[in-house]
Design a protein around this motif. Structure first.
Motif, mmCIF file in Angstrom:
data_model
loop_
_atom_site.group_PDB
_atom_site.id
_atom_site.type_symbol
_atom_site.label_atom_id
_atom_site.label_comp_id
_atom_site.label_asym_id
_atom_site.label_seq_id
_atom_site.Cartn_x
_atom_site.Cartn_y
_atom_site.Cartn_z
ATOM 1 N N LYS A 100 66.959 27.057 -36.030
ATOM 2 C CA LYS A 100 67.686 27.506 -36.845
ATOM 3 C C LYS A 100 68.980 28.028 -36.158
ATOM 4 C CE LYS A 100 64.304 27.927 -40.747
ATOM 5 N NZ LYS A 100 63.710 29.169 -41.298
ATOM 6 N N LYS A 101 69.839 28.768 -36.597
ATOM 7 C CA LYS A 101 71.278 28.899 -36.038
ATOM 8 C C LYS A 101 70.867 29.962 -35.804
ATOM 9 C CE LYS A 101 75.701 30.676 -37.060
ATOM 10 N NZ LYS A 101 77.127 31.520 -38.115
ATOM 11 N N SER A 102 69.803 31.457 -36.685
ATOM 12 C CA SER A 102 69.441 33.090 -36.135
ATOM 13 C C SER A 102 68.888 32.724 -35.350
ATOM 14 C CB SER A 102 68.845 32.772 -37.979
ATOM 15 O OG SER A 102 67.816 32.926 -37.940
ATOM 16 N N GLU A 105 70.571 32.306 -31.822
ATOM 17 C CA GLU A 105 70.856 33.577 -31.612
ATOM 18 C C GLU A 105 69.922 34.174 -30.823
ATOM 19 O OE1 GLU A 105 72.982 34.079 -35.440
ATOM 20 O OE2 GLU A 105 74.938 32.969 -34.900
ATOM 21 N N ALA A 354 74.112 21.865 -28.051
ATOM 22 C CA ALA A 354 74.986 23.451 -29.293
ATOM 23 C C ALA A 354 74.492 23.850 -29.907
ATOM 24 C CB ALA A 354 75.990 21.968 -30.001
ATOM 25 N N ALA A 355 74.881 25.330 -30.349
ATOM 26 C CA ALA A 355 74.316 25.699 -31.450
ATOM 27 C C ALA A 355 74.269 24.987 -32.991
ATOM 28 C CB ALA A 355 75.672 27.255 -31.229
ATOM 29 N N PRO A 356 73.205 25.241 -33.612
ATOM 30 C CA PRO A 356 73.058 24.781 -34.578
ATOM 31 C C PRO A 356 73.993 25.717 -35.716
ATOM 32 C CG PRO A 356 71.009 25.921 -33.619
ATOM 33 C CD PRO A 356 71.936 26.328 -33.139
ATOM 34 N N THR A 357 74.740 25.072 -36.712
ATOM 35 C CA THR A 357 75.600 25.506 -37.648
ATOM 36 C C THR A 357 74.966 26.023 -39.325
ATOM 37 O OG1 THR A 357 75.360 23.665 -38.826
ATOM 38 C CG2 THR A 357 77.113 24.089 -37.106
ATOM 39 N N LYS A 358 73.885 26.345 -38.889
ATOM 40 C CA LYS A 358 73.144 26.959 -40.366
ATOM 41 C C LYS A 358 71.413 27.189 -39.502
ATOM 42 C CE LYS A 358 71.567 22.791 -42.789
ATOM 43 N NZ LYS A 358 71.830 21.814 -43.545
#
Length: 358
Positions: A100-102, A105, A354-358
């Motif tokens: 997940k994006k969270s 991060e 790449a960074a997830p979008t959600k």
């Protein structure tokens, strides 16, 4: 003179010892694995048997120490993986859903960068029961109506009080609603609520309207499972759920297809929307409760943790994850050849995600 030489030698020895201690500490903090002599993978209970099989094979063929593989659930594994760098944290997170994006991060915030995402194959989530128990032919709407904590009523919601499956829809067995499944930390649980509960809720007009007006509330309502005993969190060990079904024939269990594949003599799966879980139905996406499986690798640890590159390469190899590979015998559904080749190339190049979008 002799005393001077002895003191000098002692000073050199102490200096060298101090340098070695500093180097060891530095390796633990920055390198990711120099204080360990084995690969460490943690996460999904569904991916656990695949990761363990690869560990056994690599150790046998290389003569090295077998990878340490832990079943903590996808959420638990990724959380530990993202908590920091160094020997105190896993080299690999295994997952039965995408990061997940969270979570990504959180990794970045803790210095875990250059994460390599590798899709290893597919799995299906099954609703199963004991071989001698009644056969279930379910829709996702029926799964939602049986297991949601609250259902739409009037202009609001009311607690779900359905006691038997026959109360959910005519034609379903007159058996008590009792489902054993994974806890919230599990990727299987995440996929189940998204693929079964959420999609089933969309078939209910009031819930479909709620999704249009307030998607966050829609997700909260559709993802919340019953707490009155109809749903039981059974831990991360899917084999334990299979054993429970043998002892409790009126119950159903929710787990990954690989555990069904390996226990066909004990349990049977329900059809979902008229489709039975099978290798072909899952790989084609025809089976509604299909999902992708992943491993996440710390690029910085490759070349530092002994055997990490060999383990990752072996995991995505034709011999393991390819069509007809030994992981297929454990229940893994292989990727299409073109996609499998792309994953092998990404593993070789260690291409960061790449960074997830959600």
């Amino acid at each position: 003179m002799r005393l001077t030489l002895l003191l000098t030698a002692a000073a050199v020895a102490l200096t060298a010892c101090g340098q070695q201690s500093a180097q060891k500490a530095e390796g633990q903090v920055s390198g990711g694995g120099s204080a360990r002599n084995q690969v460490w993978a943690a996460g999904s209970s569904t991916v656990f048997p695949f990761a363990t099989r690869v560990a056994e094979t690599v150790a046998r063929t290389t003569g090295g120490t077998a990878a340490k593989v832990e079943s903590l659930g996808t959420g638990g594994g990724i959380k530990l993986f993202c908590s920091g760098t160094g020997a105190g944290y896993p080299d690999i997170a295994t997952a039965s859903r995408a990061m997940k994006k969270s979570e990504f991060e959180a990794c970045q915030a803790n210095g875990v960068t250059d994460i390599v995402e590798l899709k290893i194959g597919f799995d299906g989530i099954v609703v199963a029961n004991a071989k001698g128990a009644p056969t279930f032919n379910l829709t996702r709407e029926q799964i939602y109506r049986a297991l949601a904590a609250e259902l739409p009523q009037g202009s609001g919601f009311a607690q779900n009080t359905a006691a038997n499956w026959s109360a959910v829809a005519p034609g379903l067995p007159n058996e008590r609603i009792l489902a054993y499944g994974p806890p919230p930390t599990s990727g299987t649980r995440d996929a189940f609520v998204e693929l079964a509960m959420e999609k089933g809720a969309e078939k209910v007009p009031a819930m479909a309207a709620l999704k249009k007006s307030n998607e966050d509330e829609f997700k909260a309502k559709s993802h919340t499972l019953r707490r009155d005993g109809a749903w039981v969190d059974a831990g991360e060990n899917d084999n334990a759920i299979v054993q429970t079904l043998e002892k409790t024939p009126n119950a159903v269990g929710v787990f990954g297809y690989s555990f069904l594949e390996n226990n066909m003599d004990k349990v049977k799966a329900a059809t979902v929307e008229g489709v039975a879980p099978s290798f072909e139905a899952i790989s084609s996406g025809e089976y509604p409760l299909s999902r992708s499986l992943y491993i996440y690798v710390k690029k910085a640890n490759v070349g530092v943790t002994p055997g990490l590159r060999e383990y990752v390469t072996a995991f995505v190899s034709d011999a393991a994850a390819g069509r007809g590979g030994y992981l297929q015998d454990r229940g893994l559904i292989s990727l299409p050849q073109a996609e499998h080749d792309q994953v092998k190339a990404a593993a070789q190049a260690l291409t960061p995600m790449a960074a997830p979008t959600k």
